[in-house]
Scaffold this motif. Structure first.
Motif, short mmCIF file in Angstrom:
data_model
loop_
_atom_site.label_atom_id
_atom_site.label_comp_id
_atom_site.label_asym_id
_atom_site.label_seq_id
_atom_site.Cartn_x
_atom_site.Cartn_y
_atom_site.Cartn_z
N THR A 17 0.86 -1.12 -0.04
CA THR A 17 -0.08 -0.03 -0.03
C THR A 17 0.85 1.18 -0.06
O THR A 17 0.09 2.54 0.16
CB THR A 17 -1.14 0.11 1.38
N GLY A 18 2.18 1.13 -0.06
CA GLY A 18 3.05 2.27 -0.10
C GLY A 18 3.12 3.34 0.83
O GLY A 18 2.62 2.93 1.94
N VAL A 19 3.75 4.47 0.68
CA VAL A 19 3.62 5.31 1.85
C VAL A 19 2.24 5.58 2.30
O VAL A 19 1.95 6.10 3.31
CB VAL A 19 4.72 6.64 1.24
N LYS A 20 1.41 6.04 1.08
CA LYS A 20 0.08 6.38 1.43
C LYS A 20 -0.65 5.46 2.56
O LYS A 20 -1.30 5.91 3.47
CB LYS A 20 -0.89 6.33 0.15
N GLY A 21 -0.15 4.31 2.47
CA GLY A 21 -0.71 3.23 3.16
C GLY A 21 -0.16 3.56 4.84
O GLY A 21 -1.03 3.10 5.83
N LEU A 22 0.87 3.86 5.14
CA LEU A 22 1.40 4.38 6.35
C LEU A 22 0.51 5.42 6.97
O LEU A 22 -0.03 5.56 8.02
CB LEU A 22 2.84 5.08 6.34
N ILE A 23 0.03 6.48 5.93
CA ILE A 23 -0.58 7.61 6.52
C ILE A 23 -2.03 7.28 6.63
O ILE A 23 -2.64 7.56 7.69
CB ILE A 23 -0.78 8.62 5.30
N GLU A 24 -2.46 6.03 5.80
CA GLU A 24 -4.01 5.55 6.14
C GLU A 24 -4.11 4.61 7.60
O GLU A 24 -4.99 4.81 8.17
CB GLU A 24 -4.38 4.95 4.90
N SER A 25 -2.89 4.15 7.71
CA SER A 25 -2.85 3.46 9.29
C SER A 25 -2.80 4.31 10.39
O SER A 25 -2.96 3.89 11.38
CB SER A 25 -1.82 2.63 9.08
N GLY A 26 -2.59 5.69 10.27
CA GLY A 26 -2.56 6.69 11.23
C GLY A 26 -1.03 6.81 11.89
O GLY A 26 -0.90 7.23 12.98
N VAL A 27 0.06 6.74 11.16
CA VAL A 27 1.31 6.85 11.78
C VAL A 27 1.53 8.08 12.34
O VAL A 27 1.28 9.09 11.28
CB VAL A 27 2.46 6.18 10.93
N THR A 28 2.32 8.50 13.25
CA THR A 28 2.80 9.61 13.65
C THR A 28 4.25 9.79 13.71
O THR A 28 4.74 10.93 13.82
CB THR A 28 2.18 9.98 15.14
N ARG A 29 4.98 8.65 13.54
CA ARG A 29 6.38 8.68 13.43
C ARG A 29 6.78 7.58 12.17
O ARG A 29 6.11 6.43 12.09
CB ARG A 29 6.73 7.89 14.60
N ILE A 30 7.74 8.16 11.18
CA ILE A 30 7.91 7.58 10.28
C ILE A 30 8.90 6.39 10.60
O ILE A 30 9.61 6.51 11.39
CB ILE A 30 8.57 8.54 9.03
N PRO A 31 8.67 5.27 9.69
CA PRO A 31 9.70 3.99 10.05
C PRO A 31 11.13 4.43 9.72
O PRO A 31 11.41 5.34 8.86
CB PRO A 31 9.05 3.20 8.89
N ARG A 32 11.93 3.79 10.28
CA ARG A 32 13.44 4.15 10.35
C ARG A 32 14.15 4.01 8.89
O ARG A 32 14.90 4.74 8.45
CB ARG A 32 14.13 3.20 11.23
N ILE A 33 13.26 3.12 8.01
CA ILE A 33 13.78 3.07 6.73
C ILE A 33 13.73 4.38 5.92
O ILE A 33 14.53 4.39 4.72
CB ILE A 33 13.23 1.94 5.93
N PHE A 34 12.97 5.14 6.22
CA PHE A 34 12.61 6.27 5.68
C PHE A 34 13.67 7.60 6.06
O PHE A 34 13.53 8.89 5.78
CB PHE A 34 11.18 6.98 5.57
N ILE A 35 14.40 7.44 7.23
CA ILE A 35 15.12 8.59 7.78
C ILE A 35 16.45 8.77 7.19
O ILE A 35 17.24 7.79 7.25
CB ILE A 35 15.11 8.28 9.36
#
Length: 284
Positions: A17-35
């Protein structure tokens, strides 16, 4: 506990579901793989400072008429290609409504229900239509906060059933229009190189078209990641369709230059191979 980067990459990819899927799941902190590394982030912060340069804007109106107008435009294309490798084109023949609908179509796809998007998610490069996050997802030091829809539109386009229904018609129409514009620009580039107008086309430079619809979801920690890192494009010629938010920068004379979006304009990126041709023209 030791950080399992490979496991995190795999788990993210398998969600489909991509990055959009993270937003749809309600994340408030980004996964370490994106830092991203802080030094790289600081470099990009400095790159956003104002520059004294502005990317060339070329008006293509009446370009197919013989005489001084054609010669003037050809000279401007040659000059921009030699000095920049980038330029914007206006009055290029593609209606603003087509450009706006293409942007809207890309947005509609990326905002589809996750279960619908999943059907297109793949890293199989033999597919003519692919949806995923970062083509170099498993190789890059850090992932970019970006999802992409890839469509190989020429020389052998996908069937209508392979294209997402929410952007199917506009993707075909936009691609057809871009192919026509590309042929015109290849004629101008050929003439600017002192060659016949059909030289680059006869070399096969006008045969392929690869469309990429990028999507950058709002990020809860934008200070830790990037939507796109600096890079060069090896493609022969690229058209960039920006929405009015902008964000594109070009490196010129060791300065990062903001490309200000112009309604109805397209940004032309010559790519490494074409820039090399103009480089050697200057040397000769």
């Amino acid at each position: 506990m030791e950080y399992d980067r490979k496991g995190e990459l795999k788990a993210f990819d398998e969600s489909k579901t991509g990055v959009k899927g993270l937003i749809e799941s309600g994340v408030t902190r980004i996964p370490r793989i994106f830092i991203h590394d802080q030094k790289k982030l600081d470099e990009y912060s400095l790159a956003s400072e104002e520059s004294n340069y502005s990317i060339p804007i070329i008006d293509l109106e009446d370009v197919n008429k013989c005489g001084n107008r054609r010669k003037e435009v050809t000279e401007r294309v040659g000059d921009a290609s030699q000095k920049w490798g980038f330029f914007q084109v206006v009055n290029h023949g593609i209606r603003s409504s087509v450009l706006e609908e293409m942007i809207d179509g890309v947005r509609r796809f990326h905002e589809l229900d996750p279960e619908v998007r999943k059907k297109f998610y793949t890293r199989d490069e033999t597919r003519k239509v692919m949806y995923n996050t970062n083509f170099d997802f498993y190789q890059a030091p850090a992932a970019n906060w970006r999802d992409s829809l890839f469509c190989a539109m020429a020389p052998s386009p996908p069937s209508s059933q392979e294209l997402p229904h929410v952007c199917r018609d506009i993707t075909v129409e936009y691609s057809n229009q871009v192919m026509k514009l590309g042929q015109t620009l290849l004629e101008l580039l050929s003439e600017a190189l002192g060659l016949g107008p059909n030289h680059l086309r006869e070399m096969g430079c006008a045969e392929g078209l690869y469309l990429i619809g990028q999507y950058y979801p709002a990020c809860p920690q934008p200070n830790l990641t990037l939507g796109c890192t600096k890079h060069t494009d090896s493609a022969f010629m690229t058209f960039v369709l920006q929405d009015q938010l902008g964000g594109l920068q070009v490196l010129h004379q060791n300065q990062w230059v903001n490309v200000t979006p112009i309604p109805g304009a397209l940004v032309v990126n010559l790519g490494d191979m074409m820039q090399a041709s103009f480089y050697w023209l200057i040397k000769i």
